[in-house]
Design a protein around this motif. Structure first.
Motif, PDB file in Angstrom:
ATOM      1  N   THR A   1     152.749  70.435  29.151  1.00 16.79           N
ATOM      2  CA  THR A   1     152.730  70.788  30.291  1.00 16.79           C
ATOM      3  C   THR A   1     153.190  70.331  31.882  1.00 16.79           C
ATOM      4  OG1 THR A   1     150.569  69.846  30.117  1.00 16.79           O
ATOM      5  CG2 THR A   1     150.820  72.067  29.047  1.00 16.79           C
ATOM      6  N   ILE A   2     152.393  68.505  31.732  1.00 17.78           N
ATOM      7  CA  ILE A   2     152.966  68.326  32.937  1.00 17.78           C
ATOM      8  C   ILE A   2     154.413  67.828  33.628  1.00 17.78           C
ATOM      9  CG2 ILE A   2     152.789  65.874  34.096  1.00 17.78           C
ATOM     10  CD1 ILE A   2     150.066  67.725  33.672  1.00 17.78           C
ATOM     11  N   PHE A   3     154.601  67.647  32.231  1.00 20.57           N
ATOM     12  CA  PHE A   3     156.938  67.409  32.523  1.00 20.57           C
ATOM     13  C   PHE A   3     157.785  68.834  32.419  1.00 20.57           C
ATOM     14  CE2 PHE A   3     155.061  63.151  30.925  1.00 20.57           C
ATOM     15  CZ  PHE A   3     155.372  62.654  31.779  1.00 20.57           C
ATOM     16  N   ASP A   4     156.637  69.382  32.024  1.00 19.11           N
ATOM     17  CA  ASP A   4     157.648  70.390  32.789  1.00 19.11           C
ATOM     18  C   ASP A   4     159.172  71.045  31.265  1.00 19.11           C
ATOM     19  OD1 ASP A   4     157.891  73.120  33.257  1.00 19.11           O
ATOM     20  OD2 ASP A   4     159.227  73.080  34.495  1.00 19.11           O
ATOM     21  N   VAL A   5     158.336  70.752  30.014  1.00 15.89           N
ATOM     22  CA  VAL A   5     159.495  70.792  28.306  1.00 15.89           C
ATOM     23  C   VAL A   5     160.612  71.962  28.920  1.00 15.89           C
ATOM     24  CG1 VAL A   5     160.096  70.428  26.524  1.00 15.89           C
ATOM     25  CG2 VAL A   5     158.801  69.199  27.628  1.00 15.89           C
ATOM     26  N   GLY A   6     159.487  73.345  28.604  1.00 14.84           N
ATOM     27  CA  GLY A   6     160.142  74.479  29.526  1.00 14.84           C
ATOM     28  C   GLY A   6     159.923  75.257  28.185  1.00 14.84           C
ATOM     29  N   VAL A   7     159.087  75.267  27.364  1.00 13.70           N
ATOM     30  CA  VAL A   7     158.310  76.167  26.171  1.00 13.70           C
ATOM     31  C   VAL A   7     156.603  77.080  26.389  1.00 13.70           C
ATOM     32  CG1 VAL A   7     158.530  74.271  24.792  1.00 13.70           C
ATOM     33  CG2 VAL A   7     156.793  74.260  25.932  1.00 13.70           C
ATOM     34  N   ALA A   8     157.035  78.170  25.835  1.00  9.79           N
ATOM     35  CA  ALA A   8     156.712  79.274  26.353  1.00  9.79           C
ATOM     36  C   ALA A   8     155.260  79.078  25.320  1.00  9.79           C
ATOM     37  CB  ALA A   8     156.695  80.247  25.618  1.00  9.79           C
ATOM     38  N   THR A   9     154.302  77.780  24.619  1.00 10.30           N
ATOM     39  CA  THR A   9     153.248  77.788  23.786  1.00 10.30           C
ATOM     40  C   THR A   9     153.300  76.438  23.557  1.00 10.30           C
ATOM     41  OG1 THR A   9     154.599  78.435  22.031  1.00 10.30           O
ATOM     42  CG2 THR A   9     153.744  79.739  22.604  1.00 10.30           C
ATOM     43  N   PRO A  10     152.490  75.809  24.638  1.00 10.84           N
ATOM     44  CA  PRO A  10     152.823  74.444  24.642  1.00 10.84           C
ATOM     45  C   PRO A  10     151.215  73.768  23.380  1.00 10.84           C
ATOM     46  CG  PRO A  10     151.506  75.222  26.558  1.00 10.84           C
ATOM     47  CD  PRO A  10     152.615  76.411  25.853  1.00 10.84           C
ATOM     48  N   MET A  11     150.853  74.646  22.808  1.00 10.37           N
ATOM     49  CA  MET A  11     149.042  74.280  22.165  1.00 10.37           C
ATOM     50  C   MET A  11     149.758  74.404  20.738  1.00 10.37           C
ATOM     51  SD  MET A  11     146.612  72.925  21.730  1.00 10.37           S
ATOM     52  CE  MET A  11     145.629  72.908  21.120  1.00 10.37           C
ATOM     53  N   HIS A  12     149.967  75.459  20.753  1.00 11.43           N
ATOM     54  CA  HIS A  12     150.981  75.783  19.383  1.00 11.43           C
ATOM     55  C   HIS A  12     151.600  74.923  18.658  1.00 11.43           C
ATOM     56  CE1 HIS A  12     149.802  79.721  20.454  1.00 11.43           C
ATOM     57  NE2 HIS A  12     149.984  80.537  19.288  1.00 11.43           N
ATOM     58  N   LEU A  13     152.932  74.391  19.698  1.00 14.01           N
ATOM     59  CA  LEU A  13     153.531  73.401  19.562  1.00 14.01           C
ATOM     60  C   LEU A  13     153.231  71.818  19.126  1.00 14.01           C
ATOM     61  CD1 LEU A  13     157.493  73.945  21.733  1.00 14.01           C
ATOM     62  CD2 LEU A  13     156.811  73.989  18.811  1.00 14.01           C
ATOM     63  N   ALA A  14     152.253  71.725  20.266  1.00  9.38           N
ATOM     64  CA  ALA A  14     151.370  70.817  20.099  1.00  9.38           C
ATOM     65  C   ALA A  14     150.551  69.850  18.832  1.00  9.38           C
ATOM     66  CB  ALA A  14     150.011  70.052  20.956  1.00  9.38           C
ATOM     67  N   VAL A  15     149.968  71.075  18.106  1.00 10.28           N
ATOM     68  CA  VAL A  15     149.844  71.295  16.940  1.00 10.28           C
ATOM     69  C   VAL A  15     150.193  71.600  15.690  1.00 10.28           C
ATOM     70  CG1 VAL A  15     147.741  72.528  15.715  1.00 10.28           C
ATOM     71  CG2 VAL A  15     147.298  72.172  18.281  1.00 10.28           C
ATOM     72  N   GLY A  16     151.404  72.018  15.516  1.00 12.69           N
ATOM     73  CA  GLY A  16     152.052  71.699  14.531  1.00 12.69           C
ATOM     74  C   GLY A  16     153.099  70.841  14.360  1.00 12.69           C
ATOM     75  N   THR A  17     153.867  70.084  15.908  1.00 15.91           N
ATOM     76  CA  THR A  17     154.389  68.869  16.022  1.00 15.91           C
ATOM     77  C   THR A  17     153.114  67.903  15.457  1.00 15.91           C
ATOM     78  OG1 THR A  17     155.457  69.911  17.505  1.00 15.91           O
ATOM     79  CG2 THR A  17     155.611  67.711  17.020  1.00 15.91           C
ATOM     80  N   SER A  18     152.157  68.071  15.770  1.00 16.89           N
ATOM     81  CA  SER A  18     151.188  66.900  15.211  1.00 16.89           C
ATOM     82  C   SER A  18     151.403  67.299  13.966  1.00 16.89           C
ATOM     83  CB  SER A  18     149.883  66.685  15.763  1.00 16.89           C
ATOM     84  OG  SER A  18     149.093  65.546  15.072  1.00 16.89           O
ATOM     85  N   LEU A  19     150.949  67.744  13.599  1.00 20.51           N
ATOM     86  CA  LEU A  19     150.885  68.166  11.424  1.00 20.51           C
ATOM     87  C   LEU A  19     151.990  67.932  10.727  1.00 20.51           C
ATOM     88  CD1 LEU A  19     148.946  70.895  11.090  1.00 20.51           C
ATOM     89  CD2 LEU A  19     147.732  68.853  10.540  1.00 20.51           C
TER      90      LEU A  19
END
Length: 300
Positions: free
Chosen positions: A64-82
């Motif tokens: 969110t802060i670095f504006d990576v350009g993703v549409a679903t940051p929370m989804h990606l955070a959880v999925g990538t974390s796992l």
């Protein structure tokens, strides 16, 4: 002529400033990945919890802060974390198994419930408001954290746990782990101690094994459910590949350092560290939870 020169100079200045800004963001971005990778690997080796308590809020902040350009940051955070936790926990599990420090007996009746609970955690995220679940988990994490932080002695069950209790615990651990992207160790460790009679010497290795099982199930689930989602560049499903490879590879190499650190600390200190980790989980969920969960619910 002067106007044209000034205009050209201004364009060059703006272009130079923009390039510098992008370079600074890239450097900070890389440093953030390195720090998160090191800390998550240390936690995986030290406590067997995978490091999700650091990865999820950190990735959401980065996206969110670095504006990576993703549409679903929370989804990606959880999925990538796992996905990252799958790498770190399998390394931790392997290293602790070499020391015969995994209490495999507990998984006799726990494996299937963990797997079912893992899939169920992803499923219920589409049915129940995420902010409610986050609040419930943050309260439970706070209570467990305060217990281990101030309790003088952890009381274990003297009787063998009933099969139905083991199944229920597996479902709870698996569901919360995949829903919040933190792996099963952080939820399971206090239950392993108090209810399942896991010996102290194999506590961390057992937690790492539970973390691996739930993280693997969660990774596959988020990979499938996000496969057709558009707007997330450099991603497969809900797994952001640059984050996965950079943080994952770094964390895999720091797991062994966490295990060596665990050798130098006694059980009481480890429990205090775990208590702080649980309280930190609650604090992070409270800090970013409102915005994260609102975005999560907005897509469902």
């Amino acid at each position: 002529l002067n106007v044209k020169k000034n205009t050209l100079r201004w364009k060059l200045f703006c272009k130079s400033a923009l390039m510098k800004e992008k370079a600074v963001k890239m450097i900070v971005h890389i440093i953030a990945y390195i720090v998160v990778g090191v800390l998550s690997g240390l936690l995986a080796g030290l406590l067997g919890i995978g490091g999700g308590i650091i990865i999820v809020p950190s990735l959401f902040f980065i996206y969110t802060i670095f504006d990576v350009g993703v549409a679903t940051p929370m989804h990606l955070a959880v999925g990538t974390s796992l996905a990252i936790i799958t790498l770190t926990s399998v390394v931790a599990m392997f290293l602790y198994e070499k020391r015969q420090a995994v209490f495999w007996h507990v998984f006799k009746n726990l494996n299937i419930p963990l797997i079912i609970g893992g899939f169920f955690g992803v499923f219920i995220s589409y049915l129940i408001p995420g902010d409610v679940l986050a609040k419930i988990f943050s309260i439970v994490a706070l209570l467990f954290g305060l217990y281990f932080l101030f309790a003088r002695k952890v009381h274990k069950r003297t009787k063998k746990p009933e099969k139905i209790l083991v199944i229920f615990l597996g479902l709870v651990i698996g569901s919360l782990a995949t829903l919040l992207g933190i792996g099963g160790g952080v939820v399971g460790m206090p239950l392993f101690i108090m209810l399942l009679r896991v010996p102290n010497y194999s506590l961390i290795g057992t937690a790492a094994t539970a973390t691996f099982i739930t993280a693997l199930v969660g990774t596959l689930s988020y990979l499938i459910t996000g496969f057709n989602i558009l707007g997330n560049p450099h991603s497969i499903g809900y797994i952001h590949l640059p984050s996965f490879f950079s943080i994952g590879l770094i964390s895999m190499f720091t797991v062994s350092f966490g295990i060596k650190l665990a050798d130098k600390l006694n059980v009481k200190i480890l429990k205090k560290i775990f208590a702080v980790a649980l309280i930190a989980t609650r604090s992070e969920e409270r800090r970013v939870g409102k915005e994260c969960r609102s975005r999560w619910s907005a897509y469902h």
